[in-house]
Motif scaffolding. Structure first.
Motif, PDB file in Angstrom:
ATOM      1  N   TYR A  98     -36.306 -25.118  66.712  1.00 23.59           N
ATOM      2  CA  TYR A  98     -37.561 -25.852  66.565  1.00 23.59           C
ATOM      3  C   TYR A  98     -38.699 -24.983  67.043  1.00 23.59           C
ATOM      4  N   PRO A  99     -39.941 -25.226  66.686  1.00 26.93           N
ATOM      5  CA  PRO A  99     -40.487 -26.422  66.064  1.00 26.93           C
ATOM      6  C   PRO A  99     -40.523 -26.376  64.531  1.00 26.93           C
ATOM      7  N   ASP A 100     -40.367 -25.186  63.940  1.00 29.82           N
ATOM      8  CA  ASP A 100     -40.577 -25.061  62.492  1.00 29.82           C
ATOM      9  C   ASP A 100     -39.295 -24.875  61.684  1.00 29.82           C
ATOM     10  N   ARG A 101     -38.146 -24.906  62.356  1.00 31.84           N
ATOM     11  CA  ARG A 101     -36.845 -24.727  61.699  1.00 31.84           C
ATOM     12  C   ARG A 101     -36.825 -23.447  60.849  1.00 31.84           C
ATOM     13  N   LEU A 102     -37.394 -22.369  61.431  1.00 29.23           N
ATOM     14  CA  LEU A 102     -37.370 -21.078  60.751  1.00 29.23           C
ATOM     15  C   LEU A 102     -35.932 -20.607  60.652  1.00 29.23           C
ATOM     16  N   LYS A 103     -35.664 -19.742  59.689  1.00 31.97           N
ATOM     17  CA  LYS A 103     -34.305 -19.307  59.432  1.00 31.97           C
ATOM     18  C   LYS A 103     -34.289 -17.803  59.186  1.00 31.97           C
ATOM     19  N   ASP A 104     -33.223 -17.160  59.622  1.00 34.75           N
ATOM     20  CA  ASP A 104     -32.968 -15.744  59.361  1.00 34.75           C
ATOM     21  C   ASP A 104     -34.215 -14.890  59.598  1.00 34.75           C
ATOM     22  N   TRP A 105     -34.624 -14.150  58.580  1.00 32.43           N
ATOM     23  CA  TRP A 105     -35.694 -13.168  58.743  1.00 32.43           C
ATOM     24  C   TRP A 105     -37.081 -13.796  58.749  1.00 32.43           C
ATOM     25  N   GLU A 106     -37.181 -15.126  58.664  1.00 31.21           N
ATOM     26  CA  GLU A 106     -38.466 -15.800  58.870  1.00 31.21           C
ATOM     27  C   GLU A 106     -38.876 -15.696  60.339  1.00 31.21           C
ATOM     28  N   ILE A 107     -37.906 -15.449  61.199  1.00 30.33           N
ATOM     29  CA  ILE A 107     -38.165 -15.352  62.638  1.00 30.33           C
ATOM     30  C   ILE A 107     -38.468 -13.892  62.971  1.00 30.33           C
ATOM     31  N   MET A 109     -45.010 -18.415  73.569  1.00 31.16           N
ATOM     32  CA  MET A 109     -44.574 -18.039  72.237  1.00 31.16           C
ATOM     33  C   MET A 109     -43.939 -19.276  71.600  1.00 31.16           C
ATOM     34  N   GLN A 110     -44.611 -19.818  70.633  1.00 33.72           N
ATOM     35  CA  GLN A 110     -44.219 -21.087  70.024  1.00 33.72           C
ATOM     36  C   GLN A 110     -42.830 -21.061  69.404  1.00 33.72           C
ATOM     37  N   SER A 111     -42.428 -19.955  68.828  1.00 33.33           N
ATOM     38  CA  SER A 111     -41.201 -19.925  68.017  1.00 33.33           C
ATOM     39  C   SER A 111     -39.940 -19.549  68.797  1.00 33.33           C
ATOM     40  N   HIS A 112     -40.005 -19.394  70.113  1.00 37.13           N
ATOM     41  CA  HIS A 112     -38.848 -18.864  70.831  1.00 37.13           C
ATOM     42  C   HIS A 112     -37.664 -19.834  70.917  1.00 37.13           C
ATOM     43  N   HIS A 113     -37.795 -20.993  70.329  1.00 41.27           N
ATOM     44  CA  HIS A 113     -36.661 -21.918  70.247  1.00 41.27           C
ATOM     45  C   HIS A 113     -36.079 -21.986  68.830  1.00 41.27           C
ATOM     46  N   GLU A 114     -36.531 -21.092  67.972  1.00 38.78           N
ATOM     47  CA  GLU A 114     -35.989 -21.038  66.618  1.00 38.78           C
ATOM     48  C   GLU A 114     -34.639 -20.322  66.660  1.00 38.78           C
ATOM     49  N   LEU A 115     -33.706 -20.728  65.804  1.00 41.60           N
ATOM     50  CA  LEU A 115     -32.382 -20.115  65.740  1.00 41.60           C
ATOM     51  C   LEU A 115     -32.120 -19.624  64.317  1.00 41.60           C
TER      52      LEU A 115
END
Length: 87
Positions: A13-22, A1-7
Protein backbone atom coordinates in the motif's frame (compact mmCIF):
# COMPACT_ATOMS: atom_id res chain seq x y z
CA UNK A 1 8.66 8.05 1.61
CA UNK A 2 5.07 7.27 0.73
CA UNK A 3 5.70 4.06 -1.23
CA UNK A 4 7.91 2.16 1.23
CA UNK A 5 5.06 -0.22 2.05
CA UNK A 6 4.63 -1.33 -1.55
CA UNK A 7 5.50 -4.98 -2.32
CA UNK A 8 6.63 -6.48 -5.62
CA UNK A 9 3.56 -8.69 -5.93
CA UNK A 10 1.22 -5.69 -5.70
CA UNK A 11 -0.12 -6.50 -2.22
CA UNK A 12 1.45 -3.45 -0.57
CA UNK A 13 0.00 0.00 0.00
CA UNK A 14 -0.97 2.81 -0.57
CA UNK A 15 -1.00 2.48 -4.38
CA UNK A 16 -0.64 -1.30 -4.83
CA UNK A 17 2.36 -0.75 -7.11
CA UNK A 18 3.81 -3.88 -8.65
CA UNK A 19 7.21 -5.05 -9.88
CA UNK A 20 9.14 -2.32 -11.69
CA UNK A 21 6.49 0.33 -10.90
CA UNK A 22 8.29 0.55 -7.56
CA UNK A 23 11.45 2.68 -7.82
CA UNK A 24 14.71 0.98 -6.80
CA UNK A 25 15.33 3.45 -3.94
CA UNK A 26 11.90 2.62 -2.53
CA UNK A 27 12.67 -1.10 -2.80
CA UNK A 28 15.83 -0.57 -0.74
CA UNK A 29 14.09 1.59 1.85
CA UNK A 30 11.44 -1.12 2.19
CA UNK A 31 14.08 -3.75 3.02
CA UNK A 32 15.67 -1.41 5.59
CA UNK A 33 12.29 -0.47 7.08
CA UNK A 34 11.18 -4.07 7.54
CA UNK A 35 14.51 -5.09 9.09
CA UNK A 36 14.44 -2.08 11.40
CA UNK A 37 10.87 -2.79 12.46
CA UNK A 38 11.84 -6.35 13.37
CA UNK A 39 15.04 -5.62 15.33
CA UNK A 40 13.82 -2.52 17.19
CA UNK A 41 12.04 -2.74 20.53
CA UNK A 42 8.33 -2.10 20.15
CA UNK A 43 5.77 -1.44 22.90
CA UNK A 44 4.03 -4.69 21.99
CA UNK A 45 7.12 -6.96 21.65
CA UNK A 46 10.83 -7.22 22.40
CA UNK A 47 13.40 -6.75 19.63
CA UNK A 48 14.07 -9.71 17.36
CA UNK A 49 17.58 -11.07 16.87
CA UNK A 50 19.23 -9.93 13.64
CA UNK A 51 19.61 -13.53 12.48
CA UNK A 52 15.88 -14.15 12.76
CA UNK A 53 15.02 -10.79 11.15
CA UNK A 54 17.29 -11.46 8.17
CA UNK A 55 15.76 -14.91 7.77
CA UNK A 56 12.34 -13.25 7.53
CA UNK A 57 13.64 -10.92 4.81
CA UNK A 58 15.04 -13.91 2.93
CA UNK A 59 11.66 -15.61 3.20
CA UNK A 60 9.87 -12.67 1.59
CA UNK A 61 10.82 -13.68 -1.96
CA UNK A 62 8.12 -12.40 -4.28
CA UNK A 63 7.41 -9.47 -1.95
CA UNK A 64 10.91 -7.94 -1.75
CA UNK A 65 13.69 -7.50 -4.29
CA UNK A 66 15.89 -10.53 -3.53
CA UNK A 67 18.99 -8.85 -4.98
CA UNK A 68 18.55 -5.93 -2.60
CA UNK A 69 17.99 -8.28 0.34
CA UNK A 70 21.32 -9.92 -0.54
CA UNK A 71 22.95 -6.49 -0.89
CA UNK A 72 21.60 -5.64 2.59
CA UNK A 73 23.40 -8.67 4.08
CA UNK A 74 26.54 -6.74 5.24
CA UNK A 75 24.28 -4.36 7.18
CA UNK A 76 22.56 -7.29 8.88
CA UNK A 77 25.96 -8.81 9.75
CA UNK A 78 27.15 -5.46 11.16
CA UNK A 79 24.07 -5.41 13.38
CA UNK A 80 24.33 -9.07 14.40
CA UNK A 81 27.52 -11.03 13.51
CA UNK A 82 25.63 -14.32 13.95
CA UNK A 83 23.87 -13.70 10.61
CA UNK A 84 25.44 -16.35 8.33
CA UNK A 85 26.95 -15.81 4.92
CA UNK A 86 24.45 -16.04 2.06
CA UNK A 87 26.94 -17.43 -0.46
Amino acid sequence: MQSHHELLDGTGYPDRLKDWEIPELVRLVTVCDIYGALVERRPYRPPMAGLQAYAILMGMDGHLDVDLVHAFHPVAVAFDPSVPNVE
